[in-house]
Design an enzyme around this catalytic site. Structure first.
Site, mmCIF file in Angstrom:
data_model
loop_
_atom_site.group_PDB
_atom_site.id
_atom_site.type_symbol
_atom_site.label_atom_id
_atom_site.label_comp_id
_atom_site.label_asym_id
_atom_site.label_seq_id
_atom_site.Cartn_x
_atom_site.Cartn_y
_atom_site.Cartn_z
ATOM 1 N N CYS A 89 38.502 10.408 1.427
ATOM 2 C CA CYS A 89 37.739 10.205 2.661
ATOM 3 C C CYS A 89 38.614 9.769 3.837
ATOM 4 O O CYS A 89 38.198 9.888 4.986
ATOM 5 C CB CYS A 89 36.634 9.170 2.438
ATOM 6 S SG CYS A 89 35.428 9.667 1.195
ATOM 7 N N GLN A 156 32.555 6.979 -7.514
ATOM 8 C CA GLN A 156 32.391 6.188 -6.294
ATOM 9 C C GLN A 156 31.004 5.556 -6.242
ATOM 10 O O GLN A 156 30.844 4.438 -5.733
ATOM 11 C CB GLN A 156 32.638 7.066 -5.066
ATOM 12 C CG GLN A 156 34.071 7.527 -4.921
ATOM 13 C CD GLN A 156 34.375 8.093 -3.551
ATOM 14 O OE1 GLN A 156 33.735 7.766 -2.567
ATOM 15 N NE2 GLN A 156 35.383 8.946 -3.482
ATOM 16 N N ARG A 220 17.879 9.725 11.825
ATOM 17 C CA ARG A 220 16.433 9.601 11.653
ATOM 18 C C ARG A 220 15.925 8.616 12.716
ATOM 19 O O ARG A 220 16.122 7.408 12.598
ATOM 20 C CB ARG A 220 16.079 9.116 10.248
ATOM 21 C CG ARG A 220 16.459 10.123 9.166
ATOM 22 C CD ARG A 220 15.913 9.741 7.810
ATOM 23 N NE ARG A 220 16.274 10.708 6.786
ATOM 24 C CZ ARG A 220 15.633 11.853 6.554
ATOM 25 N NH1 ARG A 220 14.578 12.157 7.281
ATOM 26 N NH2 ARG A 220 16.033 12.673 5.601
ATOM 27 N N HIS A 347 29.047 12.034 7.088
ATOM 28 C CA HIS A 347 30.408 11.766 6.605
ATOM 29 C C HIS A 347 31.041 13.088 6.160
ATOM 30 O O HIS A 347 30.986 13.463 4.993
ATOM 31 C CB HIS A 347 30.313 10.784 5.438
ATOM 32 C CG HIS A 347 31.614 10.417 4.796
ATOM 33 N ND1 HIS A 347 32.848 10.620 5.391
ATOM 34 C CD2 HIS A 347 31.874 9.845 3.576
ATOM 35 C CE1 HIS A 347 33.800 10.188 4.572
ATOM 36 N NE2 HIS A 347 33.238 9.733 3.472
ATOM 37 N N CYS A 377 37.268 3.411 3.097
ATOM 38 C CA CYS A 377 37.412 3.358 1.642
ATOM 39 C C CYS A 377 37.665 4.767 1.127
ATOM 40 O O CYS A 377 37.140 5.744 1.663
ATOM 41 C CB CYS A 377 36.170 2.755 0.991
ATOM 42 S SG CYS A 377 34.623 3.621 1.341
ATOM 43 N N GLY A 379 38.675 7.395 -2.467
ATOM 44 C CA GLY A 379 38.719 7.575 -3.904
ATOM 45 C C GLY A 379 40.050 7.135 -4.478
ATOM 46 O O GLY A 379 41.097 7.310 -3.867
#
Length: 391
Positions: A89, A156, A220, A347, A377, A379
């Site tokens: 990420c 994760q 939303r 993401h 953060c 993996g």
């Protein structure tokens, strides 16, 4: 050591899975941001010395060196090289750090750091599948590593649940954080806070009509605690729901990094100066907790305190991550992800690093603030931290 400056920062609006950006080939999607950075600065495209492109799912249409594909699809000449990197990420945040290191070392003067991910066309896990047409799922982790850490499989999602348990989070806390992310994203969108950072692209609405896609599709506007409470908990003895996790997203983003010499030569106006670059690694099982400790190290190396930081972007991969980060640092929630985060905005994996950096730069400058910190953060228990000074 020489300074490195960010002179342009752009991103696409996030597209939901199968949504407005679904028809875009990821090479073309990345090219649009490269073009926007060149247009924004007015530099000769041939002056770009390298493109460093983050991408996680490097298979299917994102295989065959997607960074080079994006260059060839853009207005940059074929003489501009490119490389594609995967730090999960944090891929495009690492792209930025590599670009800054090249400039700080004097190796290069003008580099684009970018990222792209079409999670519609190249779903998560596509690069961990084998067999005919990638039909057979595989586990990329050798048995020796799983035995070393006493687990059956790295996850994760399990790591996020472990963080929530370790830090004493409740489901209500996670839901409230998620509602706030949507609220901030909605307010920022309505106020036009993202207008200058977003590259508008042609897309399709749910009815198939062509539209200009210039707003993050996943927000939303009616998010509520009552709505969150209705969602199914995804793991036995857990508290996480789909609403407490980042949204699957299509998108691209990028920044142009320049030396002082390049700024003078091309008459550029810097937006921010790179103040600190940090990457650390820790526990690969809980894995998503590492931003807490990477931030400790970054602040120490920069000679700063958390109170010196005006705004922070902590990726909302899962709600427990930024909540635990706030608790660990005694940080001010009002300074965190002020325009919403990945729970609301999406993401797009390899594109999220420079996406967050773009939003951070514009948010600092809009408020007349100085220092910003971004962390991600990743993996395997890795985390990047980048501290910038808005100019």
């Amino acid at each position: 050591m020489a300074d490195a400056y960010i002179v342009a920062a752009k991103r696409t609006a996030g597209g939901r899975r199968g949504g407005a950006l679904a028809e875009w080939h990821p090479g073309d999607l990345g090219a649009q941001v490269l073009n926007a950075l060149v247009d924004e600065t007015g530099v000769d495209p041939a002056a770009i010395e390298d493109v460093i492109m983050g991408c996680v799912s490097q298979a299917g249409e994102q295989a065959a060196q997607i960074g080079r594909t994006a260059v060839l699809a853009s207005k940059l000449p074929q003489s501009v090289p490119a490389v594609t990197i995967d730090r999960q990420c944090g891929s495009s945040q690492q792209s930025l750090q590599f670009a800054a290191q090249a400039v700080m070392s004097g190796t290069q003067d003008l580099v684009i750091a970018a990222g792209v991910e079409s999670m519609t066309r190249c779903p998560m896990g596509i690069n961990a599948r084998a067999g005919k047409l990638f039909e057979v799922p595989t586990d990329p982790t050798p048995q020796s590593v799983k035995e070393k850490f006493g687990i059956k499989q790295f996850s994760q999602f399990v790591g996020a649940e472990m963080i929530a348990k370790k830090h004493g989070h409740t489901k209500e806390q996670l839901d409230a954080f998620s509602v706030e992310s949507h609220k901030r994203g909605a307010e920022a969108t309505k106020a036009g806070a993202f207008k200058d950072e977003i590259v508008a692209l042609k897309g399709r609405d749910p009815e198939g009509n062509e539209v200009m896609h210039d707003k993050d599709e996943g927000i939303r506007y009616d998010a509520s605690m009552e709505g969150m409470a209705k969602l199914k908990i995804l793991m036995d003895d857990g508290i996480m729901t789909a609403a407490n996790a980042s949204q699957i997203c299509d998108g691209s983003s990028g920044v142009m990094v320049a030396s002082e010499a390049a700024i003078k030569a091309h008459n550029l106006t810097p937006l921010a100066r790179i103040h600190n670059l940090t990457v650390t690694a820790g526990d690969p099982v809980i894995m998503l907790e590492e931003p807490l400790f990477a931030t400790d190290r970054a602040l120490q190396r920069a000679g700063m305190k958390m109170s010196d930081i005006d705004l922070y972007e902590v990726n909302e991969a899962f709600a427990p991550v930024p909540i635990a980060w706030l608790k660990h640092h005694g940080a001010d929630p009002a300074k965190l992800n002020v325009n919403g985060g990945a729970i609301a905005l999406g993401h797009p994996l390899g594109a999220s690093g420079t996406k967050l950096m773009t939003t951070l730069i514009y948010a600092l400058r809009a408020r007349g603030k100085k220092y910003g910190l971004q962390t991600m953060c990743e993996g395997g228990g890795i985390a990047n931290v980048t501290i910038i000074e808005a100019l």
